[in-house]
Design an enzyme around this catalytic site. Structure first.
Site, PDB file in Angstrom:
ATOM      1  CG  ASP A 158      -2.008  -0.972   1.199  1.00 59.01           C
ATOM      2  OD1 ASP A 158      -1.971  -1.857   0.314  1.00 59.01           O
ATOM      3  OD2 ASP A 158      -2.905  -0.894   2.056  1.00 59.01           O
ATOM      4  CG  HIS A 304       2.397   0.176   4.273  1.00 54.55           C
ATOM      5  ND1 HIS A 304       2.184  -0.738   5.283  1.00 54.55           N
ATOM      6  CD2 HIS A 304       1.233   0.852   4.123  1.00 54.55           C
ATOM      7  CE1 HIS A 304       0.936  -0.618   5.722  1.00 54.55           C
ATOM      8  NE2 HIS A 304       0.339   0.343   5.045  1.00 54.55           N
TER       9      HIS A 304
HETATM   10 ZN   LIG Z   1      -2.616   3.130   3.372  1.00 58.17          ZN
END
Ligand SMILES: [Zn+2]
Length: 349
Positions: A158, A304
């Site tokens: 993400d 991430h």
């Molecule tokens: Zn996020």
């Protein structure tokens, strides 16, 4: 000459004086009498005048008192009229305020109705668009890989792309691993070539909103604006809109679900949170990923790609899972393998 006659003559000689005296006395008496009468008459007249004046004074006082009384009454009446006037004025102002409020209410209702009409138009347009053009050029339902009997895992990254994404893509390519990237519209602006590269190398590009604003308190129109900004940027680069979405912070709402349903895409949560954004430590990420609630068959893993430590940890994780016999799939592949299809607007974990 006789004596008698002499006396009489004498008396007769005396008489003019007497007469004069008597006349004077008489005149005086008449004058005094006149004076007295005059005085009496004058006093009476003055008294009468005084009485008249007194009467006039009394009359004037009485009239003044009457006038004062009238004035006081008029004053009271005037005050009463003024009060009534004030009351009327207040009523008028109140009526005006009520009328203004009603007009404002009506304006608001018209605005809301217009907004609803706009929303409905947009929904219809999106539905038509979704029917005519699938969000992503994913394979038809029957052409997904058959992973029966295999352990599968979907890695998701993400908040990117970022400065470490290129290295991650290089390493994934070396290993033949495909993943899903939930990108931000603002990052797409900075790394358009990486978005194209992701798609070209078999990864799935998902929508993670334009600027990572929390969506769960937004209206449907606001959610749509935020999500469609990112979707349109991706569409410009790839020719299609993303086929999956994830809410910033995982915070979804009924409006987000409605948006996803209209857009024809599912909402992805995750099964394993590596807490990479929190620890930013390779060992910690691996410890969580292989811990009690770590990766298992069918897991969707949250990471991430904007942290260097995450890229390092993800590569170690991939090597270890590969050794354990895992196969890496994209999120749509995972959903097809697990559920036989994808339901738009549904939240998958
Ligand atoms: Zn996020």
């Amino acid at each position: 000459m006789p004596v008698q006659e002499h006396i009489t003559l004498k008396e007769k000689k005396k008489n003019p004086w007497v007469v004069v005296c008597i006349a004077i006395i008489a005149a005086l008496a008449v004058a005094l009498g006149g004076l007295a009468v005059y005085t009496v008459l004058t006093l009476n007249e003055q008294e009468r005048i005084a009485q008249g004046l007194q009467d006039e004074l009394n009359q004037t006082r009485s009239e003044r008192s009457q006038l004062e009384s009238d004035l006081s009454q008029k004053q009271q009446e005037l005050e009463q009229k003024q009060e009534e006037l004030n009351k009327k004025q207040e009523e008028l102002e109140q009526n005006q305020a009520d009328a203004s409020a009603q007009i404002a209410d009506r304006d608001q209702t018209i605005k809301e109705q217009q907004s609803t009409i706009e929303d409905l138009k947009e929904q219809i347009a999106m539905k038509n668009n979704a029917e005519n053009k699938p969000p992503q050029n994913l394979p038809p339902a029957g052409e997904y890989g058959d992973y029966a009997g295999q352990k599968i895992v979907a890695l998701t990254f993400d908040d990117g792309p970022g400065p470490y994404t290129e290295r991650l893509l290089d390493e994934l390519k070396k290993r033949g691993v495909r993943a899903t990237f939930f990108v931000l519209g603002t990052r797409v602006d900075s790394y358009p070539d990486l978005i194209k590269r992701m798609a070209a190398e078999g990864h799935v590009v998902g929508n993670h909103s334009n600027s990572h604003k929390m969506l769960h308190n937004m209206s449907l129109a606001q959610v749509r604006t935020e999500m469609e900004k990112c979707a349109t940027k991706i569409e410009k680069l790839l020719g299609y809109k993303p086929a999956v979405m994830r809410c910033p912070g995982g915070n979804c709402s009924n409006n987000v679900k409605q948006y996803a349903k209209d857009a024809g895409i599912p909402i992805l949560y995750w099964g394993v949170d590596t807490r990479d954004w929190e620890s930013r430590n390779v060992n910690s990420i691996l410890k969580v990923s292989f811990g009690k609630n770590g990766v298992r068959d069918g897991s969707i893993v949250l990471m991430h790609d904007i942290y260097s430590t995450t890229v390092d940890a993800a590569l170690q994780m991939i090597d270890r899972l590969t050794a354990d016999g895992y196969v890496f799939v994209t999120v749509p592949e995972m959903l097809h393998a697990r559920y036989g299809g994808i339901e738009p607007g549904k939240v998958y974990v």
